[in-house]
Design an enzyme around this catalytic site. Structure first.
Site, short mmCIF file in Angstrom:
data_model
loop_
_atom_site.label_atom_id
_atom_site.label_comp_id
_atom_site.label_asym_id
_atom_site.label_seq_id
_atom_site.Cartn_x
_atom_site.Cartn_y
_atom_site.Cartn_z
CG ASP A 88 -1.73 1.21 1.28
OD1 ASP A 88 -2.78 1.08 0.75
OD2 ASP A 88 -1.30 2.24 1.92
CE1 TYR A 148 0.61 7.84 2.20
CE2 TYR A 148 1.21 5.46 1.93
CZ TYR A 148 0.35 6.57 2.32
OH TYR A 148 -0.75 6.32 3.03
CE LYS A 182 -3.59 4.50 0.75
NZ LYS A 182 -2.38 4.65 1.12
CG HIS A 212 -4.77 9.71 0.32
ND1 HIS A 212 -3.27 9.55 -0.06
CD2 HIS A 212 -4.61 9.38 1.44
CE1 HIS A 212 -2.40 9.30 1.10
NE2 HIS A 212 -3.54 9.08 1.87
CG LEU A 255 0.06 -2.24 14.43
CD1 LEU A 255 1.74 -2.20 14.32
CD2 LEU A 255 -0.27 -3.62 15.05
CB SER A 269 7.41 -2.40 10.88
OG SER A 269 8.75 -2.54 11.20
CB VAL A 270 11.67 0.68 8.06
CG1 VAL A 270 10.74 1.63 7.21
CG2 VAL A 270 11.77 1.47 9.51
NE ARG A 301 9.05 -2.89 16.48
CZ ARG A 301 9.41 -1.61 16.62
NH1 ARG A 301 9.29 -0.55 15.74
NH2 ARG A 301 9.61 -1.20 17.80
CG ASN A 317 3.72 -6.29 12.28
OD1 ASN A 317 3.87 -6.43 13.47
ND2 ASN A 317 4.30 -4.80 11.86
#
Ligand SMILES: NC(=O)c1ccc[n+]([C@@H]2O[C@H](COP(=O)([O-])OP(=O)(O)OC[C@H]3O[C@@H](n4cnc5c(N)ncnc54)[C@H](OP(=O)(O)O)[C@@H]3O)[C@@H](O)[C@H]2O)c1
Length: 274
Positions: free
Chosen positions: A45, A50, A75, A108, A190, A232-233, A237, A241
């Site tokens: 996504d 971004y 978006k 968006h 989250l 998450s980078v 994680r 996830n």
């Protein structure tokens, strides 16, 4: 882990868990998306806003994964609302992604003050009819915005991506989506990883299941039927996830997390954001 699909209202299958890249700088996005693809995510996504569609596209191209195994969402940004501008914005996003078609294109934000989301939606109908995108949807639409696009065009969005987590359970939006046959997709699932993951209600459920707080929050979403796109980078994680398909919360666990609802937004109010 194999991620189950949800079937959208036009028959297209969408993975119930995807990987979000909000606030990941473009030059770090290829590595982050590569880590997600290696962990088993197939749905990504992004958004024009971004600024990292190129990084997403680079990771997809380098992965060697067949295009039809991937599910890519981007978006349309607020400045591009309107019929002709939406068509141009779509072409530009597709070109930055290096793709020949998109899986899901979202408006968006409704930006009601601009008064253009119905015109924009008509452009989305054309993109769908022309086979340039497999499904079209909206983001941050309130029930009255949904009703308006459906009443004026007859085309029901496939997805409504909204802020949704245990602090903001969005009962009215989820009910409106379900009433129209629209899949609800949770952004900031989250609650941006802050206080929510330290809540006693969350940590108690997590320790009962031998899981992490993030895993039980994501599992709560799945059991409500939401599509989720945690970001998450951090490679550990990213893996954590997606490891959420081999356990189940009880009805009491789900209720305990839902009780954290306090109508708390981490992002803008869709009725006021323009
Ligand atoms: N449509 C919209 O208007 C809209 C708005 C916002 C977001 N979104 C989409 O939704 C996606 C997700 O939302 P989000 O990025 O705002 O928030 P989020 O996924 O709720 O939370 C991301 C934050 O949680 C941390 N985190 C992730 N996994 C964790 C774990 N297992 N344990 C502890 N902390 C963890 C991340 O840290 P690290 O990265 O440092 O690991 C990051 O700081 C976005 O990337 C974007 O694709 C859409």
């Amino acid at each position: 882990m194999t991620v189950p699909n949800v079937t959208l209202n036009n028959g297209v299958e969408m993975p119930q868990l995807g990987y979000g890249v909000f606030q990941v700088p473009n030059d770090e996005t290829e590595a982050a998306v590569t880590a997600a693809l290696e962990a088993g995510y197939r749905s990504i996504d992004t958004a024009k806003l971004y600024g990292n569609e190129e990084g997403v596209g680079a990771a997809l191209a380098r992965s060697g994964i067949a295009r039809d195994e991937l599910f890519v969402t981007t978006k349309l940004w607020n400045d591009d609302q309107g019929y002709d501008s939406a068509l141009r914005a779509f072409d530009a996003s597709l070109s930055r992604l290096g793709l020949e078609y998109l899986d899901l294109y979202l408006i968006h934000w409704p930006t009601p003050e601009r008064g253009r989301y119905v015109d924009t939606w008509r452009a989305f109908e054309k993109l769908l009819a022309d086979g340039r995108v497999r499904a079209v949807g909206v983001s941050n639409f309130q029930p009255d915005h949904l009703r308006r696009v459906i009443d004026e065009t007859g085309t029901v969005p496939a997805v409504n991506q909204v802020e949704l987590h245990p602090y903001l359970t969005q009962e009215a939006v989820r009910a409106a989506d379900a009433g129209h046959g629209i899949a609800t997709e949770a952004w900031s699932p989250l609650a941006k990883g802050g206080d929510l993951l330290a809540e006693e209600a969350v940590t108690a459920v997590a320790s009962r299941h031998g899981r992490t707080p993030a895993q039980v929050v994501l599992r709560w979403h799945l059991q409500l039927g939401n599509v989720v796109i945690p970001k998450s980078v951090t490679p550990s994680r990213i893996r954590e996830n997606i490891e959420i398909f081999d356990f189940e919360l009880s009805d009491e666990d789900v209720a305990a997390l839902s009780e954290l609802d306090r109508g708390l937004r981490t992002g803008p109010d869709p009725d006021a954001f323009n």
